[in-house]
Design a protein around this motif. Structure first.
Motif, mmCIF file in Angstrom:
data_model
loop_
_atom_site.group_PDB
_atom_site.id
_atom_site.type_symbol
_atom_site.label_atom_id
_atom_site.label_comp_id
_atom_site.label_asym_id
_atom_site.label_seq_id
_atom_site.Cartn_x
_atom_site.Cartn_y
_atom_site.Cartn_z
ATOM 1 N N UNK A 177 0.703 -0.944 0.046
ATOM 2 C CA UNK A 177 -0.042 0.127 -0.064
ATOM 3 C C UNK A 177 0.871 1.314 -0.126
ATOM 4 N N UNK A 178 1.967 1.271 0.492
ATOM 5 C CA UNK A 178 2.832 2.308 0.509
ATOM 6 C C UNK A 178 3.860 2.526 -0.784
ATOM 7 N N UNK A 179 4.157 1.274 -1.255
ATOM 8 C CA UNK A 179 5.073 1.637 -2.254
ATOM 9 C C UNK A 179 4.432 1.679 -3.652
ATOM 10 N N UNK A 180 3.261 0.922 -3.710
ATOM 11 C CA UNK A 180 2.419 1.135 -5.051
ATOM 12 C C UNK A 180 2.241 2.706 -5.500
ATOM 13 N N UNK A 181 2.401 3.764 -4.590
ATOM 14 C CA UNK A 181 1.956 4.957 -4.884
ATOM 15 C C UNK A 181 3.476 5.508 -5.423
ATOM 16 N N UNK A 182 4.444 4.976 -5.532
ATOM 17 C CA UNK A 182 5.640 5.279 -6.238
ATOM 18 C C UNK A 182 6.026 4.334 -7.363
ATOM 19 N N UNK A 183 5.000 3.606 -7.678
ATOM 20 C CA UNK A 183 4.971 2.633 -8.956
ATOM 21 C C UNK A 183 6.219 1.434 -8.656
ATOM 22 N N UNK A 184 6.320 1.062 -7.227
ATOM 23 C CA UNK A 184 7.056 -0.100 -7.107
ATOM 24 C C UNK A 184 6.372 -1.386 -6.699
ATOM 25 N N UNK A 185 6.907 -2.612 -7.200
ATOM 26 C CA UNK A 185 6.093 -3.879 -7.000
ATOM 27 C C UNK A 185 6.664 -4.417 -5.517
ATOM 28 N N UNK A 186 7.906 -4.067 -5.105
ATOM 29 C CA UNK A 186 8.755 -4.454 -4.080
ATOM 30 C C UNK A 186 9.671 -3.349 -3.629
ATOM 31 N N UNK A 187 10.006 -3.148 -2.222
ATOM 32 C CA UNK A 187 11.092 -2.331 -1.799
ATOM 33 C C UNK A 187 11.476 -3.090 -0.380
ATOM 34 N N UNK A 188 12.645 -3.857 -0.288
ATOM 35 C CA UNK A 188 13.111 -4.821 0.621
ATOM 36 C C UNK A 188 14.329 -4.220 1.045
ATOM 37 N N UNK A 189 14.465 -3.956 2.515
ATOM 38 C CA UNK A 189 15.827 -3.876 2.930
ATOM 39 C C UNK A 189 16.276 -5.227 3.853
ATOM 40 N N UNK A 190 17.568 -5.147 3.546
ATOM 41 C CA UNK A 190 18.129 -6.457 4.256
ATOM 42 C C UNK A 190 19.605 -6.548 4.885
ATOM 43 N N UNK A 191 20.051 -7.280 5.552
ATOM 44 C CA UNK A 191 21.478 -7.495 6.048
ATOM 45 C C UNK A 191 21.627 -8.917 6.145
ATOM 46 N N UNK A 192 22.745 -9.203 5.642
ATOM 47 C CA UNK A 192 23.326 -10.661 5.623
ATOM 48 C C UNK A 192 24.837 -11.012 6.066
ATOM 49 N N UNK A 193 24.883 -11.928 6.784
ATOM 50 C CA UNK A 193 26.146 -12.281 7.225
ATOM 51 C C UNK A 193 26.502 -13.407 6.921
ATOM 52 N N UNK A 194 28.030 -13.662 6.898
ATOM 53 C CA UNK A 194 28.400 -15.079 6.260
ATOM 54 C C UNK A 194 29.572 -15.528 7.209
ATOM 55 N N UNK A 195 29.604 -16.921 7.537
ATOM 56 C CA UNK A 195 30.658 -17.381 8.428
ATOM 57 C C UNK A 195 30.832 -16.857 9.698
ATOM 58 N N UNK A 196 29.705 -16.672 10.458
ATOM 59 C CA UNK A 196 29.516 -15.728 11.634
ATOM 60 C C UNK A 196 29.748 -16.631 12.824
ATOM 61 N N UNK A 197 29.443 -17.859 13.094
ATOM 62 C CA UNK A 197 29.715 -18.793 14.095
ATOM 63 C C UNK A 197 30.322 -19.985 13.533
ATOM 64 N N UNK A 198 31.087 -20.791 14.273
ATOM 65 C CA UNK A 198 31.744 -21.899 13.779
ATOM 66 C C UNK A 198 31.879 -22.747 15.230
ATOM 67 N N UNK A 199 31.562 -24.038 15.434
ATOM 68 C CA UNK A 199 31.803 -24.988 16.323
ATOM 69 C C UNK A 199 33.022 -25.875 15.995
ATOM 70 N N UNK A 200 33.975 -26.074 16.444
ATOM 71 C CA UNK A 200 34.893 -27.262 15.979
ATOM 72 C C UNK A 200 35.694 -27.824 17.288
ATOM 73 N N UNK A 201 36.344 -28.751 16.993
ATOM 74 C CA UNK A 201 37.062 -29.536 17.729
ATOM 75 C C UNK A 201 38.681 -29.169 17.711
ATOM 76 N N UNK A 202 39.021 -28.544 16.846
ATOM 77 C CA UNK A 202 40.424 -28.028 16.576
ATOM 78 C C UNK A 202 40.696 -27.187 17.758
ATOM 79 N N UNK A 203 41.898 -27.530 18.539
ATOM 80 C CA UNK A 203 42.245 -26.843 19.777
ATOM 81 C C UNK A 203 42.661 -25.256 19.643
ATOM 82 N N UNK A 204 43.527 -25.134 18.580
ATOM 83 C CA UNK A 204 43.864 -23.872 18.181
ATOM 84 C C UNK A 204 42.978 -23.024 17.490
#
Length: 214
Positions: A161-188
């Protein structure tokens, strides 16, 4: 106060306190290995470097304009010995490298005799030197199994209802993270289990953006 660990050129003749010791498995009074399955001498088969039991999981969720996606991957069983690994052994592999905090706190010294790592000794873990730390053994055989949050993304799409006024079909904001957490048995903690063989750790990455559809 514990004294700061120091490295020395490896003395291959005279052992010293804090050096690695190998068990005389066949009881002949000598430490030898023939590197053949027909005459193991003081060697035995340990570990398996092949990755087993791969894990993968994807989750998606949407609610009132919000969307969420995550991808988890891992290997549940794999062994790795850090023979010649500069990232694992640090100064032991190359005395020109930086002293890691992990090595500083976990190397043998007269004040830290129960340390996990042997005393710091330059070139003692360098493959071309033939020194003791490159010899596979059960003490430093690493559990290379891991589970990693490979990626996660959170987004929000503005109401139509908001974006149709400016002739948009979709307006999406996003944040992405990669390799954020790792659990491993390596000591170091400086070792990336996905990159343990080539030594180049994967980097954590963040990205922000806007998707617009007209």
């Amino acid at each position: 106060m514990p004294t700061k660990p120091f490295w020395t050129y490896p003395d291959k003749v005279t052992p010293g306190p804090g050096d690695m010791k190998f068990e005389d498995l066949n009881g002949d009074g000598q430490i030898k290995g023939a590197n053949t399955i027909y005459d193991l001498q003081d060697q035995k088969i340990i570990g398996n470097s092949s990755p087993r039991y791969h894990l993968g999981f994807t989750g998606d969720f949407e609610w009132k304009g919000f969307d969420f996606n995550m991808f988890v991957q891992g290997v549940l069983k794999q062994d790795w010995y850090p023979s010649g690994s500069y990232n694992f052994w640090g100064l032991n592999a190359g005395p020109w490298t930086n002293l890691q905090k992990y090595q500083y706190e976990n190397s043998w010294t007269p004040e830290n005799t129960g340390a996990y790592l042997p005393r710091l000794k330059g070139y003692a873990a360098t493959s071309w030197s033939g020194a003791e730390m490159i010899r596979e053994n059960t003490r430093y055989l690493q559990n290379n199994a891991y589970v990693r949050l490979k990626s996660i993304s959170v987004g929000y799409s503005l109401p139509q209802t908001l974006i149709s006024k400016v002739k948009l079909n979709q307006l999406r904001f996003f944040v992405t993270g990669e390799n954020l957490l790792t659990w491993t048995g390596i000591k170091n903690p400086n070792i990336d289990p996905e990159a343990s063989l080539n030594g180049y750790p994967l980097q954590k990455m963040f990205s922000f953006g806007i998707n617009a559809k007209f």
